[in-house]
Design an enzyme around this catalytic site. Structure first.
Site, PDB file in Angstrom:
ATOM      1  N   HIS A 194     -57.830  -1.088 -24.684  1.00 42.00           N
ATOM      2  CA  HIS A 194     -59.051  -1.874 -24.910  1.00 42.00           C
ATOM      3  C   HIS A 194     -58.633  -3.307 -25.183  1.00 42.00           C
ATOM      4  O   HIS A 194     -57.598  -3.547 -25.806  1.00 42.00           O
ATOM      5  CB  HIS A 194     -59.820  -1.347 -26.136  1.00 42.00           C
ATOM      6  CG  HIS A 194     -60.864  -2.316 -26.625  1.00 42.00           C
ATOM      7  ND1 HIS A 194     -62.137  -2.353 -26.101  1.00 42.00           N
ATOM      8  CD2 HIS A 194     -60.802  -3.324 -27.544  1.00 42.00           C
ATOM      9  CE1 HIS A 194     -62.812  -3.333 -26.687  1.00 42.00           C
ATOM     10  NE2 HIS A 194     -62.030  -3.933 -27.563  1.00 42.00           N
ATOM     11  N   TYR A 217     -67.833   1.272 -30.656  1.00 42.61           N
ATOM     12  CA  TYR A 217     -68.418   1.243 -29.307  1.00 42.61           C
ATOM     13  C   TYR A 217     -69.944   1.244 -29.333  1.00 42.61           C
ATOM     14  O   TYR A 217     -70.579   1.592 -28.336  1.00 42.61           O
ATOM     15  CB  TYR A 217     -67.885   2.418 -28.487  1.00 42.61           C
ATOM     16  CG  TYR A 217     -66.511   2.139 -27.875  1.00 42.61           C
ATOM     17  CD1 TYR A 217     -66.332   1.096 -26.962  1.00 42.61           C
ATOM     18  CD2 TYR A 217     -65.409   2.905 -28.201  1.00 42.61           C
ATOM     19  CE1 TYR A 217     -65.088   0.835 -26.399  1.00 42.61           C
ATOM     20  CE2 TYR A 217     -64.157   2.655 -27.634  1.00 42.61           C
ATOM     21  CZ  TYR A 217     -64.012   1.615 -26.737  1.00 42.61           C
ATOM     22  OH  TYR A 217     -62.780   1.352 -26.167  1.00 42.61           O
ATOM     23  N   GLU A 255     -64.205  -7.696 -33.873  1.00 43.78           N
ATOM     24  CA  GLU A 255     -63.395  -6.491 -33.665  1.00 43.78           C
ATOM     25  C   GLU A 255     -62.126  -6.516 -34.530  1.00 43.78           C
ATOM     26  O   GLU A 255     -61.700  -5.473 -35.035  1.00 43.78           O
ATOM     27  CB  GLU A 255     -63.040  -6.341 -32.184  1.00 43.78           C
ATOM     28  CG  GLU A 255     -64.264  -5.995 -31.329  1.00 43.78           C
ATOM     29  CD  GLU A 255     -63.946  -5.838 -29.840  1.00 43.78           C
ATOM     30  OE1 GLU A 255     -64.877  -5.550 -29.075  1.00 43.78           O
ATOM     31  OE2 GLU A 255     -62.763  -6.003 -29.443  1.00 43.78           O
ATOM     32  N   PHE A 262     -71.940   7.326 -20.601  1.00 42.19           N
ATOM     33  CA  PHE A 262     -70.586   7.776 -20.935  1.00 42.19           C
ATOM     34  C   PHE A 262     -70.266   7.654 -22.426  1.00 42.19           C
ATOM     35  O   PHE A 262     -69.145   7.957 -22.850  1.00 42.19           O
ATOM     36  CB  PHE A 262     -69.549   6.998 -20.106  1.00 42.19           C
ATOM     37  CG  PHE A 262     -69.602   5.495 -20.259  1.00 42.19           C
ATOM     38  CD1 PHE A 262     -69.032   4.868 -21.366  1.00 42.19           C
ATOM     39  CD2 PHE A 262     -70.204   4.708 -19.287  1.00 42.19           C
ATOM     40  CE1 PHE A 262     -69.075   3.488 -21.502  1.00 42.19           C
ATOM     41  CE2 PHE A 262     -70.247   3.322 -19.421  1.00 42.19           C
ATOM     42  CZ  PHE A 262     -69.679   2.714 -20.531  1.00 42.19           C
ATOM     43  N   THR A 292     -61.422  -2.271 -15.434  1.00 42.01           N
ATOM     44  CA  THR A 292     -61.767  -1.069 -16.209  1.00 42.01           C
ATOM     45  C   THR A 292     -61.307   0.202 -15.499  1.00 42.01           C
ATOM     46  O   THR A 292     -60.756   1.109 -16.120  1.00 42.01           O
ATOM     47  CB  THR A 292     -63.293  -1.017 -16.431  1.00 42.01           C
ATOM     48  OG1 THR A 292     -63.718  -2.258 -17.018  1.00 42.01           O
ATOM     49  CG2 THR A 292     -63.683   0.137 -17.342  1.00 42.01           C
ATOM     50  N   ARG A 315     -53.501  -1.202 -16.754  1.00 44.86           N
ATOM     51  CA  ARG A 315     -54.330  -0.082 -16.306  1.00 44.86           C
ATOM     52  C   ARG A 315     -53.869   0.461 -14.955  1.00 44.86           C
ATOM     53  O   ARG A 315     -53.943   1.670 -14.707  1.00 44.86           O
ATOM     54  CB  ARG A 315     -55.793  -0.494 -16.300  1.00 44.86           C
ATOM     55  CG  ARG A 315     -56.362  -0.518 -17.728  1.00 44.86           C
ATOM     56  CD  ARG A 315     -57.673  -1.219 -17.804  1.00 44.86           C
ATOM     57  NE  ARG A 315     -58.384  -0.959 -19.061  1.00 44.86           N
ATOM     58  CZ  ARG A 315     -59.492  -1.567 -19.418  1.00 44.86           C
ATOM     59  NH1 ARG A 315     -60.030  -2.490 -18.633  1.00 44.86           N
ATOM     60  NH2 ARG A 315     -60.079  -1.273 -20.565  1.00 44.86           N
ATOM     61  N   ARG A 329     -57.059  -9.712 -21.134  1.00 51.29           N
ATOM     62  CA  ARG A 329     -57.902  -9.032 -20.138  1.00 51.29           C
ATOM     63  C   ARG A 329     -57.195  -9.020 -18.772  1.00 51.29           C
ATOM     64  O   ARG A 329     -57.257  -8.029 -18.040  1.00 51.29           O
ATOM     65  CB  ARG A 329     -59.271  -9.723 -20.018  1.00 51.29           C
ATOM     66  CG  ARG A 329     -60.160  -9.637 -21.259  1.00 51.29           C
ATOM     67  CD  ARG A 329     -60.711  -8.263 -21.556  1.00 51.29           C
ATOM     68  NE  ARG A 329     -61.464  -7.683 -20.476  1.00 51.29           N
ATOM     69  CZ  ARG A 329     -62.267  -6.607 -20.604  1.00 51.29           C
ATOM     70  NH1 ARG A 329     -62.411  -6.014 -21.799  1.00 51.29           N
ATOM     71  NH2 ARG A 329     -62.894  -6.114 -19.583  1.00 51.29           N
ATOM     72  N   ASN A 332     -58.283   4.816 -19.703  1.00 55.64           N
ATOM     73  CA  ASN A 332     -57.678   3.652 -19.055  1.00 55.64           C
ATOM     74  C   ASN A 332     -56.716   2.901 -19.979  1.00 55.64           C
ATOM     75  O   ASN A 332     -56.428   1.728 -19.780  1.00 55.64           O
ATOM     76  CB  ASN A 332     -58.766   2.734 -18.484  1.00 55.64           C
ATOM     77  CG  ASN A 332     -59.743   2.274 -19.542  1.00 55.64           C
ATOM     78  OD1 ASN A 332     -59.563   2.533 -20.733  1.00 55.64           O
ATOM     79  ND2 ASN A 332     -60.783   1.568 -19.117  1.00 55.64           N
ATOM     80  N   LYS A 365     -55.020   3.295 -26.295  1.00 53.99           N
ATOM     81  CA  LYS A 365     -55.925   4.445 -26.410  1.00 53.99           C
ATOM     82  C   LYS A 365     -55.154   5.776 -26.436  1.00 53.99           C
ATOM     83  O   LYS A 365     -53.969   5.828 -26.075  1.00 53.99           O
ATOM     84  CB  LYS A 365     -56.914   4.413 -25.242  1.00 53.99           C
ATOM     85  CG  LYS A 365     -57.853   3.189 -25.264  1.00 53.99           C
ATOM     86  CD  LYS A 365     -58.894   3.251 -24.146  1.00 53.99           C
ATOM     87  CE  LYS A 365     -59.817   2.042 -24.185  1.00 53.99           C
ATOM     88  NZ  LYS A 365     -60.863   2.108 -23.132  1.00 53.99           N
TER      89      LYS A 365
HETATM   90  P1  ADP Z   1     -63.696  -2.588 -20.617  1.00 59.32           P
HETATM   91  O1  ADP Z   1     -62.891  -1.667 -21.519  1.00 59.32           O
HETATM   92  O2  ADP Z   1     -62.937  -2.934 -19.365  1.00 59.32           O
HETATM   93  O3  ADP Z   1     -64.218  -3.804 -21.345  1.00 59.32           O
HETATM   94  P2  ADP Z   1     -66.390  -1.482 -20.782  1.00 59.32           P
HETATM   95  O4  ADP Z   1     -66.571  -2.343 -21.996  1.00 59.32           O
HETATM   96  O5  ADP Z   1     -67.412  -1.583 -19.706  1.00 59.32           O
HETATM   97  O6  ADP Z   1     -64.959  -1.739 -20.111  1.00 59.32           O
HETATM   98  O7  ADP Z   1     -66.328   0.034 -21.207  1.00 59.32           O
HETATM   99  C1  ADP Z   1     -65.686   0.435 -22.417  1.00 59.32           C
HETATM  100  C2  ADP Z   1     -64.854   1.667 -22.141  1.00 59.32           C
HETATM  101  O8  ADP Z   1     -65.735   2.745 -21.800  1.00 59.32           O
HETATM  102  C3  ADP Z   1     -63.910   1.574 -20.934  1.00 59.32           C
HETATM  103  O9  ADP Z   1     -62.692   0.924 -21.238  1.00 59.32           O
HETATM  104  C4  ADP Z   1     -63.711   3.026 -20.582  1.00 59.32           C
HETATM  105  O10 ADP Z   1     -62.799   3.673 -21.464  1.00 59.32           O
HETATM  106  C5  ADP Z   1     -65.117   3.589 -20.833  1.00 59.32           C
HETATM  107  N1  ADP Z   1     -65.938   3.556 -19.607  1.00 59.32           N
HETATM  108  C6  ADP Z   1     -66.472   2.469 -18.993  1.00 59.32           C
HETATM  109  N2  ADP Z   1     -67.184   2.808 -17.893  1.00 59.32           N
HETATM  110  C7  ADP Z   1     -67.104   4.160 -17.813  1.00 59.32           C
HETATM  111  C8  ADP Z   1     -67.619   5.131 -16.900  1.00 59.32           C
HETATM  112  N3  ADP Z   1     -68.369   4.778 -15.848  1.00 59.32           N
HETATM  113  N4  ADP Z   1     -67.317   6.441 -17.119  1.00 59.32           N
HETATM  114  C9  ADP Z   1     -66.570   6.822 -18.181  1.00 59.32           C
HETATM  115  N5  ADP Z   1     -66.055   5.950 -19.089  1.00 59.32           N
HETATM  116  C10 ADP Z   1     -66.307   4.645 -18.905  1.00 59.32           C
HETATM  117 MG    MG Z   2     -65.558  -3.900 -22.942  1.00 52.80          MG
END
Ligand code: ADP
Ligand code: MG
Length: 140
Positions: A117, A51, A128, A59, A93, A104, A87, A114, A11
């Site tokens: 992805h 997304y 994807e 968010f 996350t 992370r 993962r 973070n 990212k």
């Molecule tokens: P992951 O990337 O671990 O699969 P998610 O799919 O839940 O997590 O979320 C996608 C992305 O959205 C996260 O990697 C992060 O960049 C962002 N994100 C997730 N939760 C939050 C939050 N509570 N506030 C801000 N950004 C968030």
């Molecule tokens: Mg995800």
């Protein structure tokens, strides 16, 4: 266990700090082979489309803007059980909750920024990967 492919994205928070190589080393040390990779700037359409599963989350707009705030490196990873291995290598996350030694925990800045992805299922990995790569761009 089967050989799988998964989509990874380094990212903008990470590309800006020049830790692409560090992240790639952590991926490769986990047994994940980088079989396709390109550094690109996401358009609004790409960031929103990628997304779209999160479009009703509070968010979402911030996330889309963050993903357009600098270059990203999109990559296809291949290896045994690659979806889960990636993962596990990424960590939780929220970097504050990520296990020590994960990407992370080591590199992430915040729950949004973070650093990486990773696809969360084999089915999502397929769609994807197709979102970003043509077959001929993948060189196992
Ligand atoms: P992951 O990337 O671990 O699969 P998610 O799919 O839940 O997590 O979320 C996608 C992305 O959205 C996260 O990697 C992060 O960049 C962002 N994100 C997730 N939760 C939050 C939050 N509570 N506030 C801000 N950004 C968030
Ligand atoms: Mg995800």
């Amino acid at each position: 266990m089967a050989i799988q492919r998964t989509l990874s994205i380094i990212k903008p928070d990470a590309t800006k700090r020049d830790v692409t190589g560090k992240i790639n080393q952590m991926l490769e040390r986990s047994g994940l082979r980088i079989i396709a990779q390109k550094r690109i700037k996401l358009s609004q359409e790409q960031a929103e489309g990628f997304y779209s599963v999160h479009k009703d989350r509070p968010f979402y707009n911030d996330l889309v803007n963050f993903m357009m705030s600098g270059p990203v490196v999109v990559q296809v990873l291949e290896g045994e059980n690659a979806v889960k291995v990636n993962r596990d290598t990424m960590g939780a996350t929220n970097p504050e909750e990520a296990e020590e030694g994960t990407i992370r925990a080591e590199v992430g800045l915040s729950i949004e920024a973070n650093s990486v992805h990773g696809s969360d299922s084999e089915e999502n990995a397929r769609s994807e990967i197709n979102f970003f790569f043509k077959d001929e761009e993948i060189c196992p």
